[in-house]
Design an enzyme around this catalytic site. Structure first.
Site, PDB file in Angstrom:
ATOM      1  CD  GLN A  69      -3.128   0.653   2.137  1.00 31.71           C
ATOM      2  OE1 GLN A  69      -3.367  -0.495   2.458  1.00 31.71           O
ATOM      3  NE2 GLN A  69      -3.811   1.659   2.621  1.00 31.71           N
ATOM      4  CB  SER A  74       2.567  -4.920   3.744  1.00 30.77           C
ATOM      5  OG  SER A  74       1.391  -4.854   4.502  1.00 30.77           O
ATOM      6  CG  LEU A  75      -1.384  -5.322  -1.115  1.00 31.85           C
ATOM      7  CD1 LEU A  75      -2.645  -6.153  -1.048  1.00 31.85           C
ATOM      8  CD2 LEU A  75      -1.666  -3.944  -1.676  1.00 31.85           C
ATOM      9  NE  ARG A 109      -3.037  -7.908   4.537  1.00 34.29           N
ATOM     10  CZ  ARG A 109      -2.218  -6.890   4.319  1.00 34.29           C
ATOM     11  NH1 ARG A 109      -2.577  -5.925   3.484  1.00 34.29           N
ATOM     12  NH2 ARG A 109      -1.034  -6.835   4.916  1.00 34.29           N
ATOM     13  CG  HIS A 163       2.704  -4.025   9.103  1.00 39.99           C
ATOM     14  ND1 HIS A 163       2.441  -5.361   8.870  1.00 39.99           N
ATOM     15  CD2 HIS A 163       2.512  -3.392   7.935  1.00 39.99           C
ATOM     16  CE1 HIS A 163       2.117  -5.513   7.595  1.00 39.99           C
ATOM     17  NE2 HIS A 163       2.146  -4.338   7.012  1.00 39.99           N
ATOM     18  CD  GLN A 194       1.505  -9.224   5.790  1.00 38.30           C
ATOM     19  OE1 GLN A 194       0.430  -8.668   5.986  1.00 38.30           O
ATOM     20  NE2 GLN A 194       1.970  -9.490   4.587  1.00 38.30           N
TER      21      GLN A 194
END
Length: 318
Positions: free
Chosen positions: A11, A91-92, A116, A200, A249
């Site tokens: 992102q 991440s994503l 998500r 996170h 995560q």
């Protein structure tokens, strides 16, 4: 012998206009945009091509938009015979990696990342949490200032991006205190990030719990090529363990620097950032100065990468 890693952005990489030229030239781009729109019930192609930017920046729209664009770029590279030996995503981007490794179907990935994004946004009320990038401090310095700033509330390390760039995440009061401390510690630059939630961090544990329900209802297979995961900076083959890593995560630090080092230690010398933006390329150059770093996000970068790859692979074969 050259080894290639595909790395997928997360992102923040999105921009209005992404994917438009690929859509106009490649049938696979049209096909994947249309598939995604069927899954989402959302005109994701129009959102990517025309915006508005505020709508594209909404987390539950951003995440599927980046994934779709990334997988289009991946499929186009494959059609030219460029295949990864190993993959990871920030991440994503980990979901794009799993699609590339044939561990997750494109349709399931599109559906799950929208959820998500929604869960991550809902986990903390807007305005109560945030993130900041700290430049020029060591891990030890950031860990030390976090310990002090935690007296003001939750603040944690969110991303180890590359040497000298660490992102912190948490509640606004603690985050602002940490930012002040970072300047006292001699940070070269401190940037408050334009995000709507403290990604996170432990504040997002609830989002991971909601995601668990959805992840248990989709089919995850053993990856056909190694996928290096954010939480461990290591690969994993067991589907149930992959689910657990995807849940964890959401609220754990992203070990991106460690992941790139792991792949370099496995013999990777070519890294291709696949999808919008060039942020990861910048990180990799700082992590491994000997690596060849390329990117594919549009027709111009695709042509440049194919030309450079031809030369690199020719030299390594010779």
């Amino acid at each position: 012998m050259s080894k290639i890693a595909f790395i997928f952005p997360g992102q923040g990489a999105q921009y209005v206009g992404m994917g438009r030229d690929l859509y106009e030239k490649f049938a696979i781009a049209k096909e994947l945009f249309h598939k995604a729109e069927k899954v989402l019930g959302l005109p994701i192609s129009r959102l990517c091509f025309e915006g508005p930017e505020e709508k594209l920046r909404e987390t539950e729209n951003t995440q599927p938009a980046i994934l779709v664009h990334s997988i289009i770029c991946f499929n186009i590279l494959k059609s030219y015979g460029v295949n990864p030996d190993i993959t990871c995503g920030l991440s994503l981007g980990e979901y794009s990696s799993l699609v590339a490794a044939d561990a997750l179907s494109f349709e399931d990935a599109v559906s799950i990342v929208k959820k998500r994004g929604k869960y991550m946004q809902e986990a903390v009320p807007i305005g109560t949490g945030g993130m900041a990038a700290l430049m020029g401090l060591t891990r030890e310095q950031v860990q030390e200032l976090i310990k002090t700033a935690s007296k003001e509330g939750v603040v944690e390390i969110a991303n180890f991006n590359c040497p000298g760039q660490i992102v912190i995440s948490g509640e606004i009061a603690a985050l602002k205190f940490a930012v002040e401390l970072a300047r006292e510690f001699g940070a070269k630059k401190v940037t408050m990030l334009n995000v709507s939630a403290p990604f996170h961090s432990s504040l997002l544990v609830g989002a991971g719990e909601k995601l668990k329900y959805d992840l248990e209802r989709i089919n995850i297979k053993a990856p056909k090529i190694p996928v290096v995961f954010n939480v461990t900076a290591d690969s994993e083959d067991e589907p149930q363990k992959i689910r657990e890593l995807l849940i964890k995560q959401v609220s754990s630090p992203v070990l991106f620097e460690d992941s790139i080092k792991r792949m370099a230690n496995k013999g990777v010398n070519i890294f291709i950032e696949v999808g919008p933006g060039k942020s990861l390329s910048g990180f990799v150059k700082k992590i491994d100065r000997n690596a060849e770093v390329l990117n594919v996000e549009d027709i111009a970068s695709l042509e440049k990468t194919l030309n450079q790859l031809g030369g690199i692979l020719y030299e390594s074969a010779g």
